[in-house]
Motif scaffolding. Structure first.
Motif: not given
Length: 689
Positions: A362-369, A443-446, A467-482
């Motif tokens: 419901l946030d029109p800016r966000a990309a959903i995976l 291009g910094l949309h959520p 996949l574990e490596s990428i997801c761990t990276d997202i958990a660590k650095r992703g929040p600050a990058l949206g």
């Protein structure tokens, strides 16, 4: 006063001066009070009158009860009238008898008889005069009433005969009402109520004693005050239940009561879902808040989710996603957080994940995976708004997800560069802000990515390590990058939920689990010991969870229930918002992720480990892999190498090596021959397939 030094102690110390032999009081009578007082004001207006939702609920309940009672009694009115008419003669006889007793002052007859037996002439004459006056007055009133009633009836008979029949019928029914048997009334209640006991201090103490805590039992037997146990305020109504605040005995904490919640519910004579003991975050560690609901939390009618029919979301702001025990709204802020959801099967884990993804949609800016590895299509309603979507656990499904996550990893790197190059005036805290997210040129949309049954991809033999490596990276650095990562699993252990993810998750939702290990894996180390225990939920507590990370203290929350058709309605509205904003991409328009070269970990290790090297430290292998292919192995450590090689049967052990300074040491490493053997086995298996 309490003595600080007692004689027995001085006898064992011969060198103690004589003036110290006498007991010294520890309580100084001149010690000043701290001078700090606190006060709590009661609300001027009742909480249910201040809340529009609570007021409407109260009015709706009263109106519904009145409507039901009207329909119930209206249907039975003819039978009521027949029964009352048949009872009219008995009622008339009772009325005549009562009137006769009243006119002749029969209620005072025992007093007059007593005066006669005592031969008290003066008292008898006084009572006789009083009776004569009463009989004259009451007789006159009775005659006037009869004459007036007869005259009124004759007037109606002449002027309005129809009304005479109405009054006559009303009189007959009224007389019949007085002719009922007291224990068998004609008109019974429309609703048979099962009355709950009002919560009282006696009931609370009885329940606390029943949990078997020796300190609580001793305090109750001794009166409580000497042991610090007391009620701090009167028991009040709080939402659809009662609230009692009390101090526990010294040394007893609310956690001691919470772990005996089942015994406490038995002592209160309530269902388990009605009883919710908790600590008071605003008070000391011995303060207990006992909230007892009228109905179990899972049976209480929850307010509709505010976003079900209308509304738009800003992921940077709090959004209502559920209710607490008192049915008050609970909000969650998804930005700048990674999310972990854990529970045993069939407790509402997938529904909760889908609800969080609906909020993001419901946030029109966000990309959903959205990736559903259970393969049942529970996340299917989100397809029309998903940038990437997959349901299933086959190799082709995992390859699709891997390519999508590789794209996301590249996007993470791009965002880091964009933020790094922005002036401090626009990005003072080096993280995505609402203004930056709304600037389409950056291009910094959520981006919100959800994994349901995340243990399946992480355990995959071929793609799991990457996949574990990428997801761990997202958990660590992703929040600050949206970028918000959401990981849901029904088997919350170190293998299914990698420590790199669980340790960096900010928002944690734990529905029912079976043991303290799983509890702490989801809610964080020490949660079980601190009394935050999802093991206390029953199998009927679907959708009820402990939420940690939103606010200072964990909360018990019942997530809003949005079924499949409801989710489709929300997604249809989200699709319209996105079309207006111009954010329909990827899977929503039929495009999939670009195919990228897969990670051949075993082959890459043979490339970076020379044939002359018999064994190498894992940390050196990680550094060489990063140098070989930074787009795949950036951020890898020796632990990543160990985890990635485990599915291939390559064991790590202590390996002797030399540091850059020339010092010899033992560290975790592998043998090159083991990697070559693993490649041989892998190729043979593929050829056989």
């Amino acid at each position: 006063m309490t003595d600080l030094l007692i004689p027995a102690a001085t006898e064992a110390l011969p060198d103690v001066p004589e003036q110290l032999a006498a007991p010294v009081p520890v309580d100084n009578p001149k010690l000043p009070d701290p001078g700090v007082t606190t006060e709590k004001r009661r609300p001027v207006v009742a909480p249910w009158l201040r809340s529009r939702r609570d007021l409407l609920a109260t009015v709706e309940r009263a109106a519904g009860h009145a409507g039901y009672a009207t329909a119930y009694h209206g249907l039975r009115a003819p039978w009521y009238a027949t029964q009352l008419t048949l009872m009219a003669p008995r009622g008339a006889a009772r009325l005549i008898t009562a009137t006769n007793r009243w006119v002749w002052d029969r209620e005072a007859a025992p007093l007059r008889d007593h005066a006669v037996r005592q031969e008290d002439v003066e008292e008898y004459m006084r009572l006789a005069r009083l009776r004569a006056g009463r009989v004259r007055l009451r007789g006159l009133v009775t005659v006037v009433a009869c004459v007036f009633g007869l005259g009124f009836a004759l007037w109606l008979y002449v002027m309005a005969p129809a009304f005479l029949y109405v009054f006559a019928a009303g009189g007959v029914l009224t007389i019949g009402y007085f002719g009922q048997q007291p224990d068998a009334p004609v008109i019974g209640p429309a609703v048979m109520r099962t009355e709950l006991q009002k919560l009282t201090g006696t009931i609370v103490l009885r329940a606390l004693e029943s949990i078997g805590n020796p300190r609580i039992s001793a305090a109750i037997k001794k009166g409580g005050d000497m042991n610090g146990m007391r009620f701090t305020s009167e028991i009040t109504r709080d939402g659809p239940g009662y609230r009692a605040d009390l101090d526990l005995p010294y040394g007893v904490t609310p956690e001691d009561v919470m772990e005996e919640r089942q015994a406490l519910a038995s002592g209160l004579r309530r269902k388990l879902g009605c009883v919710w003991p908790s600590a008071d975050p605003d008070e000391h560690e011995g303060r207990l808040i006992l909230w007892v609901g009228d109905k179990p939390m899972n049976e209480t009618t929850k307010p509709a989710w505010p976003l079900l029919r209308e509304g738009e979301v800003d992921l940077f702001k709090p959004v209502v996603f559920g209710n607490d025990q008192r049915m008050r709204d609970i909000t969650v802020t998804l930005m700048f957080a990674s999310v972990v959801v854990g529970s045993i099967p069939r407790m509402g884990k997938t529904f909760l994940l889908r609800l969080l993804l609906l909020i993001a949609a419901l946030d029109p800016r966000a990309a959903i995976l959205a990736f559903d590895f259970k393969g049942t299509g529970d996340l299917g309603p989100l397809e029309p708004v998903c940038h990437r979507y997959r349901s299933g656990e086959e190799d082709e499904d995992l390859l699709y997800v891997l390519n999508a996550m590789r794209e996301l990893k590249e996007e993470l790197r791009r965002r880091a560069k964009v933020i790094r190059n922005l002036p401090k005036s626009r990005c003072p805290e080096s993280k995505v802000t609402p203004a930056l997210a709304s600037d389409k040129s950056l291009g910094l949309h959520p981006i919100v990515v959800g994994f349901d049954e995340c243990q399946l991809p992480f355990e995959h033999e071929k793609y799991g390590a990457e996949l574990e490596s990428i997801c761990t990276d997202i958990a660590k650095r992703g929040p600050a990058l949206g970028i918000v990562g959401m990981f849901a699993t029904q088997r919350p252990d170190a293998k299914s939920l990698p420590p790199g993810i669980s340790a960096n998750a900010v928002l944690r939702f734990c529905l029912k689990v079976m043991g303290h290990t799983a509890n702490d894996m989801v809610l964080g180390t020490g949660a079980y010991k601190a009394g935050v225990r999802a093991t206390m939920f029953s199998r009927s507590d679907r959708g009820i969870c402990w939420m940690s990370g939103e606010g200072d203290d964990p909360l018990i929350v019942s997530s809003a229930f949005v079924d499949g058709p409801g989710a489709e309605q929300v997604v249809a509205r989200a699709r319209q918002l996105r079309e207006a904003y111009g954010n329909i991409t990827g899977h929503a328009i039929g495009e999939g992720p670009a195919e990228s070269a897969g990670m051949d970990l075993l082959g890459d290790i043979l490339k970076v480990v020379g044939a002359d090297e018999e064994q190498v430290w894992n940390e050196r292998i990680a550094a060489r892999l990063t140098e070989l292919r930074p787009d795949v192995y950036e951020g890898w450590t020796g632990e990543n190498v160990t985890a990635a090689l485990k599915p291939w049967g390559v064991k790590t052990a202590q390996v002797w090596g030399t540091t850059d300074e020339g010092e010899g040491k033992n560290r975790r490493g592998i043998k090159r021959a083991d990697v070559a053997a693993a490649i041989t086995r892998r190729d043979a298996d593929r050829a056989a397939a």
